[in-house]
Design a protein around this motif. Structure first.
Motif, mmCIF file in Angstrom:
data_model
loop_
_atom_site.group_PDB
_atom_site.id
_atom_site.type_symbol
_atom_site.label_atom_id
_atom_site.label_comp_id
_atom_site.label_asym_id
_atom_site.label_seq_id
_atom_site.Cartn_x
_atom_site.Cartn_y
_atom_site.Cartn_z
ATOM 1 N N SER A 221 23.703 47.697 -17.692
ATOM 2 C CA SER A 221 23.100 48.962 -17.271
ATOM 3 C C SER A 221 21.655 48.781 -16.815
ATOM 4 C CB SER A 221 23.139 49.972 -18.419
ATOM 5 O OG SER A 221 22.455 51.159 -18.052
ATOM 6 N N PRO A 222 21.287 49.415 -15.703
ATOM 7 C CA PRO A 222 19.885 49.407 -15.266
ATOM 8 C C PRO A 222 19.103 50.641 -15.724
ATOM 9 C CG PRO A 222 21.258 50.251 -13.507
ATOM 10 C CD PRO A 222 22.183 49.983 -14.677
ATOM 11 N N GLU A 223 19.757 51.554 -16.463
ATOM 12 C CA GLU A 223 19.161 52.886 -16.646
ATOM 13 C C GLU A 223 18.852 53.206 -18.105
ATOM 14 O OE1 GLU A 223 19.994 57.582 -15.416
ATOM 15 O OE2 GLU A 223 21.420 56.023 -14.835
ATOM 16 N N ARG A 224 17.654 53.735 -18.323
ATOM 17 C CA ARG A 224 17.256 54.278 -19.630
ATOM 18 C C ARG A 224 17.595 55.761 -19.677
ATOM 19 N NH1 ARG A 224 12.013 52.482 -20.374
ATOM 20 N NH2 ARG A 224 12.481 51.252 -22.246
ATOM 21 N N PHE A 225 18.287 56.138 -20.741
ATOM 22 C CA PHE A 225 18.573 57.562 -20.980
ATOM 23 C C PHE A 225 17.364 58.242 -21.595
ATOM 24 C CE2 PHE A 225 20.330 60.202 -24.682
ATOM 25 C CZ PHE A 225 20.105 61.408 -24.040
ATOM 26 N N GLN A 236 14.341 58.224 -17.811
ATOM 27 C CA GLN A 236 14.205 57.600 -16.491
ATOM 28 C C GLN A 236 15.523 57.667 -15.715
ATOM 29 O OE1 GLN A 236 12.406 53.832 -18.074
ATOM 30 N NE2 GLN A 236 10.740 54.312 -16.671
ATOM 31 N N PRO A 237 15.852 58.842 -15.190
ATOM 32 C CA PRO A 237 17.118 59.002 -14.478
ATOM 33 C C PRO A 237 17.154 58.222 -13.164
ATOM 34 C CG PRO A 237 15.751 60.948 -14.202
ATOM 35 C CD PRO A 237 15.068 60.085 -15.224
ATOM 36 N N ILE A 238 18.330 57.671 -12.868
ATOM 37 C CA ILE A 238 18.571 56.984 -11.604
ATOM 38 C C ILE A 238 19.436 57.869 -10.729
ATOM 39 C CG2 ILE A 238 19.759 55.045 -10.496
ATOM 40 C CD1 ILE A 238 18.998 53.281 -12.810
ATOM 41 N N LYS A 239 18.993 58.096 -9.531
ATOM 42 C CA LYS A 239 19.811 58.735 -8.489
ATOM 43 C C LYS A 239 19.335 58.179 -7.160
ATOM 44 C CE LYS A 239 23.134 61.205 -9.909
ATOM 45 N NZ LYS A 239 23.566 60.047 -10.690
ATOM 46 N N PHE A 299 17.371 45.339 -8.160
ATOM 47 C CA PHE A 299 18.211 44.590 -9.078
ATOM 48 C C PHE A 299 19.023 43.568 -8.281
ATOM 49 C CE2 PHE A 299 17.292 48.753 -10.817
ATOM 50 C CZ PHE A 299 16.805 48.433 -12.084
ATOM 51 N N GLN A 300 19.950 42.888 -8.958
ATOM 52 C CA GLN A 300 20.659 41.781 -8.329
ATOM 53 C C GLN A 300 21.404 42.198 -7.061
ATOM 54 O OE1 GLN A 300 20.276 38.832 -9.695
ATOM 55 N NE2 GLN A 300 21.797 37.497 -8.777
ATOM 56 N N TYR A 301 22.134 43.306 -7.132
ATOM 57 C CA TYR A 301 22.980 43.730 -6.019
ATOM 58 C C TYR A 301 22.452 44.953 -5.277
ATOM 59 C CZ TYR A 301 26.700 40.614 -7.697
ATOM 60 O OH TYR A 301 27.429 39.518 -8.075
ATOM 61 N N VAL A 302 21.641 45.756 -5.960
ATOM 62 C CA VAL A 302 21.268 47.051 -5.398
ATOM 63 C C VAL A 302 19.788 47.350 -5.595
ATOM 64 C CG1 VAL A 302 23.567 48.064 -5.715
ATOM 65 C CG2 VAL A 302 21.868 48.265 -7.547
ATOM 66 N N HIS A 303 19.274 48.232 -4.736
ATOM 67 C CA HIS A 303 18.009 48.922 -4.978
ATOM 68 C C HIS A 303 18.356 50.291 -5.564
ATOM 69 C CE1 HIS A 303 15.839 45.912 -2.685
ATOM 70 N NE2 HIS A 303 16.575 46.153 -1.612
ATOM 71 N N GLN A 304 17.546 50.763 -6.524
ATOM 72 C CA GLN A 304 17.791 52.062 -7.148
ATOM 73 C C GLN A 304 16.545 52.919 -7.064
ATOM 74 O OE1 GLN A 304 21.645 51.212 -9.405
ATOM 75 N NE2 GLN A 304 20.795 52.866 -8.240
ATOM 76 N N MET A 305 16.760 54.216 -6.909
ATOM 77 C CA MET A 305 15.674 55.177 -6.956
ATOM 78 C C MET A 305 15.594 55.734 -8.375
ATOM 79 S SD MET A 305 15.038 58.570 -4.619
ATOM 80 C CE MET A 305 15.027 57.653 -3.074
ATOM 81 N N ILE A 306 14.476 55.470 -9.045
ATOM 82 C CA ILE A 306 14.312 55.835 -10.455
ATOM 83 C C ILE A 306 13.061 56.692 -10.615
ATOM 84 C CG2 ILE A 306 14.078 54.969 -12.812
ATOM 85 C CD1 ILE A 306 15.313 52.344 -11.909
ATOM 86 N N SER A 307 13.213 57.803 -11.307
ATOM 87 C CA SER A 307 12.063 58.643 -11.634
ATOM 88 C C SER A 307 11.825 58.608 -13.141
ATOM 89 C CB SER A 307 12.292 60.082 -11.164
ATOM 90 O OG SER A 307 12.342 60.133 -9.742
ATOM 91 N N MET A 329 23.123 62.866 -20.534
ATOM 92 C CA MET A 329 22.016 62.721 -19.589
ATOM 93 C C MET A 329 22.350 63.351 -18.238
ATOM 94 S SD MET A 329 24.142 60.008 -19.928
ATOM 95 C CE MET A 329 23.380 59.307 -21.358
ATOM 96 N N GLY A 330 21.318 63.977 -17.635
ATOM 97 C CA GLY A 330 21.518 64.709 -16.392
ATOM 98 C C GLY A 330 22.016 63.868 -15.234
ATOM 99 N N SER A 331 21.655 62.584 -15.208
ATOM 100 C CA SER A 331 22.059 61.728 -14.096
ATOM 101 C C SER A 331 23.571 61.524 -14.055
ATOM 102 C CB SER A 331 21.361 60.359 -14.188
ATOM 103 O OG SER A 331 21.735 59.690 -15.383
#
Length: 422
Positions: A221-225, A236-239, A299-307, A329-331
């Motif tokens: 997982s790249p995301e913190r709840f 830190q939601p990812i969308k 990240f390894q395969y993707v770029h993510q938009m994180i707020s 989590m809202g994301s």
């Protein structure tokens, strides 16, 4: 007991191999990502000193009691379907895994790695260190391929997205996270080998190996709840997702396109608003703020938009209550939150379970940190059932074909590790 670690990778591999022989282990690895809110690089909780297993109904109350009885380190997971305890919701989709909705344990042994030092917290720290040193690593380089089946064909997925967008057109919801399951029955895997390979192929800041008896969570997982640091809550939601390119210039262009993409910005800001609203339930008045909006992380395969959204925790509000106030989590839900969750129960074809839930820890100072269970394999070895979910945000402007491809992109690392295709 604090010991120097000369070969960090080797120590972690040996420690995890030893830990995996216990009935319960929680291995959380940041993979050396730069994280201003991280408290350590790696945590390994091993063995059951005390535990709690609960189903939606009074699970959070049971955890509150368990926490009072175990004020030191505890680790565990929240399943997505705890939503049914928090709101008037239900889950009736098929469930091949049969994980509990909540499980936490207080460990017999704990290893905290920071930099080149490992702290071993145990009644017999030297014995733990000796057991790790004596490990002979097993070669797991050759694994049989596992082919995953899909709950949706491409066309069925596209048709479902079209149906969801009709609800958006009517104003029932604004955005939702629509998820599909890839699964394998009669699957025999070596969970430790699969995780080791997954963490090598796709190292992420919230990677997880969690074992509870016959049940496994193998996550990249790249995301913190949600995290708590002192009196501060951090979400830190990812969308927003974009595929990385091998060429440096092309990859930089992809990042710029993601940063300026109207749909991705729309998705992100709607979820940020939702997270801000969720945090107000736990926050001191006027303290909710967006610390970073539309941050691009690679990240390894993707770029993510994180707020990043933060607030100051109300006095006398428990850590467990703060988690409950923002869960799920809202994301992974959508907006409005309840309407989105209700609608996804109609369109999805499998119970999410631990997927869309969270794995993490609470520390003796009552800080905590929980990830979002995405990019994660779930495995019940007794039932020989292997499950992987992928989801994407559906908005008015979403292109169903592109959303399907985004699901496959998110599944890429797992498919590569399993050696099979959907």
């Amino acid at each position: 007991m604090i010991v120097p670690v000369n070969d960090l990778l080797l120590f972690k591999q040996k420690a995890l191999q030893w830990a995996s022989s216990f009935d319960a282990v929680c291995y959380l690895d940041s993979n050396s990502f730069n994280d201003s809110y991280g408290k350590f690089d790696t945590l390994i909780a091993i063995g059951i000193r005390d535990e709690v297993t609960a189903s939606a109904g009074n699970a959070f109350d049971q955890l509150e009691t368990f926490r009072q009885n175990n004020p030191g380190w505890i680790t565990g997971f929240f399943g997505y379907d705890l939503k049914n305890e928090i709101e008037q919701l239900s889950s009736s989709n098929p469930d091949g895994l049969h994980f509990p909705d909540l499980y936490f344990f207080a460990p017999q042994h704990l290893i905290v790695i920071t930099g080149d030092k490992a702290e071993i917290i145990s009644d017999n720290s030297q014995q733990v260190l000796d057991s790790i040193d004596q490990q002979k690593l097993t070669d797991h380089s050759v694994q049989p391929a596992i082919g995953l089946q899909a709950r949706f064909s491409r066309q069925e997925y596209i048709d479902a997205v079209t149906g969801i967008q009709e609800h958006i057109n009517r104003g029932d919801i604004y955005v939702t996270n629509f998820c599909q399951e890839f699964f394998a029955e009669h699957a025999r895997i070596n969970p430790l080998a699969i995780f080791t390979q997954l963490n090598k192929v796709s190292p992420n800041p919230f990677s997880t190996f969690f074992k509870w008896k016959d049940n496994y969570i193998l996550g990249a997982s790249p995301e913190r709840f949600l995290a708590k640091r002192g009196s501060k809550l951090i979400s830190q939601p990812i969308k927003g997702t974009a595929k990385r390119e091998a060429d440096m210039q092309a990859d930089e262009l992809v990042k710029q396109q993601l940063r300026n993409h109207p749909k991705e910005l729309q998705e992100n800001v709607m979820i940020v608003d939702l997270v801000r609203n969720d945090l107000t339930r736990s926050a001191k008045q006027g303290t909710v703020e967006t610390e970073e909006l539309f941050g691009i992380h690679s990240f390894q395969y993707v770029h993510q938009m994180i707020s990043t959204v933060v607030c100051e925790l109300q006095d006398r509000l428990s850590a467990i209550q703060a988690i409950k106030n923002t869960f799920p989590m809202g994301s992974m839900t959508g907006a409005p939150k309840i309407s989105s969750m209700q609608l996804m129960e109609q369109y999805e074809r499998s119970k999410r379970g631990v997927y869309s839930g969270a794995v993490g820890y609470l520390s003796p100072d009552n800080d905590f940190d929980f990830n979002v269970v995405i990019r994660t394999l779930l495995y019940n070895s007794a039932r020989q059932y292997l499950s992987f979910h992928a989801g994407s945000a559906i908005t008015y402007h979403a292109n169903a074909q592109q959303e399907y491809e985004e699901c496959l992109l998110k599944a890429q690392a797992v498919l590569e590790v399993l050696g099979g295709q959907k």
